[in-house]
Scaffold this motif. Structure first.
Motif, mmCIF file in Angstrom:
data_model
loop_
_atom_site.group_PDB
_atom_site.id
_atom_site.type_symbol
_atom_site.label_atom_id
_atom_site.label_comp_id
_atom_site.label_asym_id
_atom_site.label_seq_id
_atom_site.Cartn_x
_atom_site.Cartn_y
_atom_site.Cartn_z
ATOM 1 N N LEU A 53 0.828 -1.203 0.000
ATOM 2 C CA LEU A 53 0.000 0.000 0.000
ATOM 3 C C LEU A 53 0.865 1.257 0.000
ATOM 4 C CD1 LEU A 53 -2.710 -1.173 2.542
ATOM 5 C CD2 LEU A 53 -2.964 -0.948 0.069
ATOM 6 N N SER A 54 1.968 1.228 0.723
ATOM 7 C CA SER A 54 2.879 2.385 0.751
ATOM 8 C C SER A 54 3.476 2.643 -0.627
ATOM 9 C CB SER A 54 4.006 2.154 1.758
ATOM 10 O OG SER A 54 3.483 1.980 3.038
ATOM 11 N N LEU A 55 3.896 1.591 -1.296
ATOM 12 C CA LEU A 55 4.447 1.750 -2.647
ATOM 13 C C LEU A 55 3.392 2.263 -3.622
ATOM 14 C CD1 LEU A 55 6.768 -1.363 -2.954
ATOM 15 C CD2 LEU A 55 7.441 1.043 -2.810
ATOM 16 N N LEU A 56 2.181 1.746 -3.508
ATOM 17 C CA LEU A 56 1.103 2.235 -4.377
ATOM 18 C C LEU A 56 0.817 3.708 -4.126
ATOM 19 C CD1 LEU A 56 -1.397 -0.755 -4.421
ATOM 20 C CD2 LEU A 56 -0.174 0.221 -6.372
ATOM 21 N N TYR A 57 0.800 4.113 -2.855
ATOM 22 C CA TYR A 57 0.583 5.524 -2.547
ATOM 23 C C TYR A 57 1.716 6.377 -3.125
ATOM 24 C CZ TYR A 57 -0.060 9.894 -0.136
ATOM 25 O OH TYR A 57 -0.234 11.222 0.127
ATOM 26 N N LEU A 58 2.937 5.931 -2.915
ATOM 27 C CA LEU A 58 4.092 6.664 -3.439
ATOM 28 C C LEU A 58 4.007 6.795 -4.956
ATOM 29 C CD1 LEU A 58 6.865 7.901 -2.637
ATOM 30 C CD2 LEU A 58 7.853 5.681 -3.183
ATOM 31 N N LEU A 59 3.685 5.715 -5.634
ATOM 32 C CA LEU A 59 3.595 5.741 -7.087
ATOM 33 C C LEU A 59 2.446 6.626 -7.578
ATOM 34 C CD1 LEU A 59 4.475 4.589 -9.888
ATOM 35 C CD2 LEU A 59 2.735 2.832 -9.516
ATOM 36 N N LEU A 60 1.249 6.400 -7.029
ATOM 37 C CA LEU A 60 0.074 7.088 -7.554
ATOM 38 C C LEU A 60 -0.025 8.551 -7.115
ATOM 39 C CD1 LEU A 60 -2.527 4.219 -7.094
ATOM 40 C CD2 LEU A 60 -1.452 4.972 -9.226
ATOM 41 N N VAL A 62 2.365 10.502 -5.223
ATOM 42 C CA VAL A 62 3.578 11.328 -5.213
ATOM 43 C C VAL A 62 4.197 11.409 -6.601
ATOM 44 C CG1 VAL A 62 5.866 11.603 -4.207
ATOM 45 C CG2 VAL A 62 3.981 10.814 -2.780
ATOM 46 N N ILE A 63 4.447 10.272 -7.228
ATOM 47 C CA ILE A 63 5.163 10.272 -8.513
ATOM 48 C C ILE A 63 4.239 10.672 -9.665
ATOM 49 C CG2 ILE A 63 6.410 8.825 -10.169
ATOM 50 C CD1 ILE A 63 7.512 7.283 -7.740
ATOM 51 N N LEU A 64 3.072 10.034 -9.746
ATOM 52 C CA LEU A 64 2.166 10.315 -10.863
ATOM 53 C C LEU A 64 1.237 11.500 -10.607
ATOM 54 C CD1 LEU A 64 1.274 6.688 -11.973
ATOM 55 C CD2 LEU A 64 2.936 8.247 -12.994
ATOM 56 N N GLY A 65 1.121 11.944 -9.371
ATOM 57 C CA GLY A 65 0.367 13.134 -9.037
ATOM 58 C C GLY A 65 -1.144 13.006 -9.065
ATOM 59 N N TYR A 66 -1.676 11.806 -8.890
ATOM 60 C CA TYR A 66 -3.129 11.648 -8.820
ATOM 61 C C TYR A 66 -3.663 12.304 -7.560
ATOM 62 C CZ TYR A 66 -3.055 8.295 -12.656
ATOM 63 O OH TYR A 66 -2.904 7.706 -13.870
ATOM 64 N N ASP A 67 -4.957 12.626 -7.590
ATOM 65 C CA ASP A 67 -5.610 13.257 -6.442
ATOM 66 C C ASP A 67 -5.482 12.350 -5.214
ATOM 67 O OD1 ASP A 67 -7.165 14.962 -4.895
ATOM 68 O OD2 ASP A 67 -9.052 14.077 -5.591
ATOM 69 N N VAL A 68 -5.034 12.925 -4.103
ATOM 70 C CA VAL A 68 -4.785 12.147 -2.880
ATOM 71 C C VAL A 68 -6.065 11.496 -2.368
ATOM 72 C CG1 VAL A 68 -3.999 12.321 -0.482
ATOM 73 C CG2 VAL A 68 -2.790 13.546 -2.272
ATOM 74 N N THR A 69 -7.179 12.192 -2.467
ATOM 75 C CA THR A 69 -8.447 11.636 -1.988
ATOM 76 C C THR A 69 -8.807 10.361 -2.744
ATOM 77 O OG1 THR A 69 -9.205 13.876 -1.500
ATOM 78 C CG2 THR A 69 -10.875 12.149 -1.575
ATOM 79 N N ILE A 70 -8.656 10.405 -4.054
ATOM 80 C CA ILE A 70 -8.979 9.230 -4.875
ATOM 81 C C ILE A 70 -8.011 8.085 -4.554
ATOM 82 C CG2 ILE A 70 -9.142 8.352 -7.243
ATOM 83 C CD1 ILE A 70 -11.367 10.301 -6.472
ATOM 84 N N LEU A 75 -6.948 2.885 -1.951
ATOM 85 C CA LEU A 75 -6.168 2.088 -1.003
ATOM 86 C C LEU A 75 -7.053 1.574 0.134
ATOM 87 C CD1 LEU A 75 -2.873 4.166 -0.819
ATOM 88 C CD2 LEU A 75 -3.319 2.094 -2.146
ATOM 89 N N GLY A 76 -8.020 2.386 0.551
ATOM 90 C CA GLY A 76 -8.969 1.936 1.570
ATOM 91 C C GLY A 76 -9.785 0.744 1.099
ATOM 92 N N LEU A 77 -10.205 0.783 -0.163
ATOM 93 C CA LEU A 77 -10.924 -0.370 -0.723
ATOM 94 C C LEU A 77 -10.015 -1.592 -0.808
ATOM 95 C CD1 LEU A 77 -13.047 1.317 -3.518
ATOM 96 C CD2 LEU A 77 -13.874 0.228 -1.429
ATOM 97 N N GLY A 78 -8.742 -1.358 -1.101
ATOM 98 C CA GLY A 78 -7.785 -2.461 -1.110
ATOM 99 C C GLY A 78 -7.623 -3.074 0.268
ATOM 100 N N ILE A 79 -7.572 -2.233 1.292
ATOM 101 C CA ILE A 79 -7.479 -2.736 2.669
ATOM 102 C C ILE A 79 -8.743 -3.526 3.019
ATOM 103 C CG2 ILE A 79 -7.446 -2.031 5.100
ATOM 104 C CD1 ILE A 79 -5.669 0.332 4.219
ATOM 105 N N TYR A 80 -9.891 -2.975 2.640
ATOM 106 C CA TYR A 80 -11.159 -3.670 2.895
ATOM 107 C C TYR A 80 -11.166 -5.058 2.251
ATOM 108 C CZ TYR A 80 -16.096 -4.839 2.652
ATOM 109 O OH TYR A 80 -17.297 -5.498 2.741
ATOM 110 N N ALA A 81 -10.779 -5.118 0.996
ATOM 111 C CA ALA A 81 -10.761 -6.409 0.294
ATOM 112 C C ALA A 81 -9.751 -7.364 0.924
ATOM 113 C CB ALA A 81 -10.445 -6.200 -1.185
ATOM 114 N N GLY A 82 -8.588 -6.838 1.289
ATOM 115 C CA GLY A 82 -7.563 -7.692 1.904
ATOM 116 C C GLY A 82 -8.009 -8.264 3.234
ATOM 117 N N VAL A 83 -8.622 -7.434 4.070
ATOM 118 C CA VAL A 83 -9.113 -7.908 5.369
ATOM 119 C C VAL A 83 -10.283 -8.868 5.166
ATOM 120 C CG1 VAL A 83 -10.237 -7.172 7.513
ATOM 121 C CG2 VAL A 83 -8.265 -5.918 6.650
#
Length: 137
Positions: A53-60, A62-70, A75-83
């Motif tokens: 999740l940290s790498l995905l956040y960094l990539l999306l 920080v590096i690619l500049g997507y909206d932080v909220t999105i 990532l929250g949905l990813g956590i939900y699915a993982g749990v």
């Protein structure tokens, strides 16, 4: 004698699916049969997901500049699915982990059932001792 607990590095290895040395075998069984076994399992899965999740956040974000909220929603949905999947397969996953450490198949589930049954019987005996009169059924 107390159960020997692994140090933080061994625990991380264990959380990522590694097999611990035999000296921690009893701790693995304790980890799989303690009353908090399900919470422990979910925490191990969250530790496993954290670097991804940290790498995905960094990539999306920080590096690619997507909206932080999105990004955070995704990532929250990813956590939900993982749990969700960690909970669905928790019994099988924990039993497999215990089997990998030298115990018979489904041993952790058997121990948990036996502990739950003993707890039920102790509560019933306490209830009967407190509320039932001698000779009453």
């Amino acid at each position: 004698m107390a159960v020997k607990r692994p140090n933080p590095l061994w625990w991380l290895w264990y959380a990522f699916g590694g097999k611990l040395p035999n000296r921690y075998r009893e701790w693995v069984l304790h980890d799989a049969t303690a009353p908090t076994w399900l919470v422990r399992h979910v925490l191990r899965r969250l530790v496993f997901m954290a670097p991804i999740l940290s790498l995905l956040y960094l990539l999306l974000a920080v590096i690619l500049g997507y909206d932080v909220t999105i990004v955070l929603l995704g990532l929250g949905l990813g956590i939900y699915a993982g749990v969700y999947y960690a909970l669905i397969f928790s019994t099988h996953s924990v039993d497999t982990r215990v089997t990998r450490h030298g115990y018979p198949d489904d041993y952790a589930s058997q121990v948990r059932r036996a502990l739950k049954q003993a707890e039920r019987e102790a509560k019933a005996a306490e209830y009967n001792r407190h509320w039932r009169q001698e000779g009453e059924t």
